[in-house]
Motif scaffolding. Structure first.
Motif, PDB file in Angstrom:
ATOM      1  N   GLU A 127       0.766  -1.147  -0.044  1.00 31.60           N
ATOM      2  CA  GLU A 127       0.101  -0.180  -0.048  1.00 31.60           C
ATOM      3  C   GLU A 127       1.026   1.164   0.128  1.00 31.60           C
ATOM      4  O   GLU A 127       1.753   1.359   0.625  1.00 31.60           O
ATOM      5  N   ASN A 128       0.851   2.222  -0.940  1.00 36.91           N
ATOM      6  CA  ASN A 128       1.482   3.263  -0.943  1.00 36.91           C
ATOM      7  C   ASN A 128       1.112   4.103   0.197  1.00 36.91           C
ATOM      8  O   ASN A 128       0.106   4.652   0.382  1.00 36.91           O
ATOM      9  N   ARG A 129       2.052   4.689   0.972  1.00 32.06           N
ATOM     10  CA  ARG A 129       1.782   5.394   2.187  1.00 32.06           C
ATOM     11  C   ARG A 129       1.244   7.035   1.656  1.00 32.06           C
ATOM     12  O   ARG A 129       0.638   7.394   2.423  1.00 32.06           O
ATOM     13  N   TYR A 130       1.721   7.255   0.435  1.00 36.01           N
ATOM     14  CA  TYR A 130       1.095   8.589   0.082  1.00 36.01           C
ATOM     15  C   TYR A 130      -0.387   8.569  -0.614  1.00 36.01           C
ATOM     16  O   TYR A 130      -1.182   9.678  -0.374  1.00 36.01           O
ATOM     17  N   ASP A 131      -0.749   7.492  -1.175  1.00 37.96           N
ATOM     18  CA  ASP A 131      -2.325   7.572  -1.725  1.00 37.96           C
ATOM     19  C   ASP A 131      -3.015   6.416  -1.156  1.00 37.96           C
ATOM     20  O   ASP A 131      -4.207   6.150  -1.830  1.00 37.96           O
ATOM     21  N   GLN A 132      -2.549   5.237  -0.471  1.00 35.44           N
ATOM     22  CA  GLN A 132      -3.473   4.331   0.069  1.00 35.44           C
ATOM     23  C   GLN A 132      -3.939   3.243  -0.875  1.00 35.44           C
ATOM     24  O   GLN A 132      -4.946   2.631  -0.520  1.00 35.44           O
ATOM     25  N   ARG A 133      -3.449   3.337  -2.133  1.00 34.78           N
ATOM     26  CA  ARG A 133      -3.857   2.414  -3.312  1.00 34.78           C
ATOM     27  C   ARG A 133      -3.069   1.055  -3.041  1.00 34.78           C
ATOM     28  O   ARG A 133      -2.012   1.211  -2.918  1.00 34.78           O
ATOM     29  N   PRO A 134      -3.873  -0.021  -3.058  1.00 36.71           N
ATOM     30  CA  PRO A 134      -3.109  -1.229  -2.972  1.00 36.71           C
ATOM     31  C   PRO A 134      -2.696  -1.535  -4.191  1.00 36.71           C
ATOM     32  O   PRO A 134      -2.979  -1.295  -5.342  1.00 36.71           O
ATOM     33  N   ILE A 135      -1.326  -2.193  -4.185  1.00 35.45           N
ATOM     34  CA  ILE A 135      -0.492  -2.616  -5.107  1.00 35.45           C
ATOM     35  C   ILE A 135      -0.510  -4.124  -5.021  1.00 35.45           C
ATOM     36  O   ILE A 135       0.216  -4.693  -4.277  1.00 35.45           O
ATOM     37  N   LEU A 136      -1.234  -5.074  -5.832  1.00 35.52           N
ATOM     38  CA  LEU A 136      -1.120  -6.439  -5.748  1.00 35.52           C
ATOM     39  C   LEU A 136      -0.263  -7.172  -6.770  1.00 35.52           C
ATOM     40  O   LEU A 136      -0.496  -6.696  -7.998  1.00 35.52           O
ATOM     41  N   LEU A 137       0.809  -7.530  -6.265  1.00 39.91           N
ATOM     42  CA  LEU A 137       1.899  -8.067  -7.257  1.00 39.91           C
ATOM     43  C   LEU A 137       2.087  -9.631  -7.092  1.00 39.91           C
ATOM     44  O   LEU A 137       1.663 -10.147  -5.745  1.00 39.91           O
ATOM     45  N   ARG A 138       2.440 -10.103  -8.061  1.00 40.38           N
ATOM     46  CA  ARG A 138       2.513 -11.781  -8.174  1.00 40.38           C
ATOM     47  C   ARG A 138       3.918 -12.047  -8.539  1.00 40.38           C
ATOM     48  O   ARG A 138       4.731 -11.209  -9.411  1.00 40.38           O
ATOM     49  N   LYS A 139       4.608 -12.996  -7.871  1.00 41.83           N
ATOM     50  CA  LYS A 139       5.819 -13.125  -8.181  1.00 41.83           C
ATOM     51  C   LYS A 139       5.788 -14.304  -9.555  1.00 41.83           C
ATOM     52  O   LYS A 139       5.372 -15.063  -9.869  1.00 41.83           O
ATOM     53  N   ILE A 140       7.157 -13.582 -10.393  1.00 39.50           N
ATOM     54  CA  ILE A 140       6.983 -14.454 -11.642  1.00 39.50           C
ATOM     55  C   ILE A 140       8.306 -15.320 -11.877  1.00 39.50           C
ATOM     56  O   ILE A 140       8.702 -15.973 -12.756  1.00 39.50           O
ATOM     57  N   ALA A 141       9.128 -14.723 -10.970  1.00 35.39           N
ATOM     58  CA  ALA A 141      10.697 -15.388 -10.966  1.00 35.39           C
ATOM     59  C   ALA A 141      11.225 -15.295  -9.689  1.00 35.39           C
ATOM     60  O   ALA A 141      11.308 -14.269  -9.000  1.00 35.39           O
ATOM     61  N   ASP A 142      11.972 -16.316  -9.315  1.00 39.03           N
ATOM     62  CA  ASP A 142      12.699 -16.122  -7.983  1.00 39.03           C
ATOM     63  C   ASP A 142      14.122 -15.712  -8.047  1.00 39.03           C
ATOM     64  O   ASP A 142      14.554 -15.958  -9.334  1.00 39.03           O
ATOM     65  N   MET A 143      14.578 -15.315  -7.185  1.00 40.57           N
ATOM     66  CA  MET A 143      16.308 -14.831  -7.211  1.00 40.57           C
ATOM     67  C   MET A 143      17.049 -15.035  -5.958  1.00 40.57           C
ATOM     68  O   MET A 143      16.150 -15.104  -4.954  1.00 40.57           O
ATOM     69  N   THR A 144      17.972 -15.351  -6.066  1.00 38.00           N
ATOM     70  CA  THR A 144      18.973 -15.862  -4.929  1.00 38.00           C
ATOM     71  C   THR A 144      19.934 -14.622  -4.586  1.00 38.00           C
ATOM     72  O   THR A 144      20.331 -14.198  -5.664  1.00 38.00           O
ATOM     73  N   CYS A 145      20.055 -13.908  -3.450  1.00 30.40           N
ATOM     74  CA  CYS A 145      20.766 -12.780  -3.232  1.00 30.40           C
ATOM     75  C   CYS A 145      22.141 -13.329  -3.299  1.00 30.40           C
ATOM     76  O   CYS A 145      22.742 -14.386  -2.518  1.00 30.40           O
ATOM     77  N   THR A 146      23.042 -12.931  -4.155  1.00 31.46           N
ATOM     78  CA  THR A 146      24.666 -13.279  -3.965  1.00 31.46           C
ATOM     79  C   THR A 146      25.289 -11.715  -4.034  1.00 31.46           C
ATOM     80  O   THR A 146      25.221 -10.977  -5.040  1.00 31.46           O
ATOM     81  N   PRO A 147      25.527 -11.268  -3.004  1.00 30.04           N
ATOM     82  CA  PRO A 147      25.548  -9.792  -2.922  1.00 30.04           C
ATOM     83  C   PRO A 147      27.068  -9.740  -3.456  1.00 30.04           C
ATOM     84  O   PRO A 147      28.095 -10.286  -3.824  1.00 30.04           O
ATOM     85  N   LYS A 148      27.187  -8.503  -4.212  1.00 26.13           N
ATOM     86  CA  LYS A 148      28.201  -8.090  -5.158  1.00 26.13           C
ATOM     87  C   LYS A 148      28.365  -6.515  -5.081  1.00 26.13           C
ATOM     88  O   LYS A 148      27.588  -5.817  -4.465  1.00 26.13           O
TER      89      LYS A 148
END
Length: 152
Positions: A127-148
């Motif tokens: 939810e955007n703190r400035y306008d309270q509209r919900p943002i509904l997201l779906r995951k389409i790809a996983d990622m693994t963090c490898t810090p660089k």
């Protein structure tokens, strides 16, 4: 004598459950809105890459930027999760993720503040703190963090 110093050029791990590519397919009541933006958010370690696709029925920008009421903006930044808040500190960019200093639409800082309403392995509601509209997201790809080094 030894000293310790912070290296801001190296990513931290970020929030594990956010790692991946998330897309927003629609906005509630989008057919009735004069303007709306669909989000695509890529979280990799503590970095965020945002693609913002705007649709507008009204011409509230210069004719040369209106593009038949459809345009895409890009932003890159770092994020932190604090409690139920997702805080982003970033910049608007060109499509190649290099800093945007002029041109159509937004330039400068990208500083959204989101409330994390709900999440699962493949679904995220912000939810955007400035306008309270919900943002509904779906995951389409996983990622693994490898810090660089940042922004590689």
């Amino acid at each position: 004598m030894s000293s310790c110093h912070f290296n801001p050029d190296v990513q931290s791990e970020g929030a594990d459950y956010l790692q991946g590519l998330w897309i927003q397919d629609s906005v509630p009541m989008q057919h009735a809105l004069l303007q709306y933006t669909l989000h695509e958010l890529k979280f990799t370690c503590d970095s965020i890459y945002a693609t913002l696709r705007t649709r507008s029925k009204v011409k509230n920008v210069a004719d040369s930027c209106y593009n038949a009421g459809q345009w895409t903006e890009y932003a890159i930044g770092v994020y932190v999760v604090r409690g139920d808040s997702l805080l982003v500190d970033g910049l608007y960019t060109k499509p190649d993720w290099r800093r945007k200093t002029s041109g159509c639409h937004r330039t400068g800082q990208y500083l959204p503040r989101f409330k994390i309403v709900r999440y699962s392995a493949d679904f995220l509601v912000l939810e955007n703190r400035y306008d309270q509209r919900p943002i509904l997201l779906r995951k389409i790809a996983d990622m693994t963090c490898t810090p660089k080094k940042r922004w590689e």
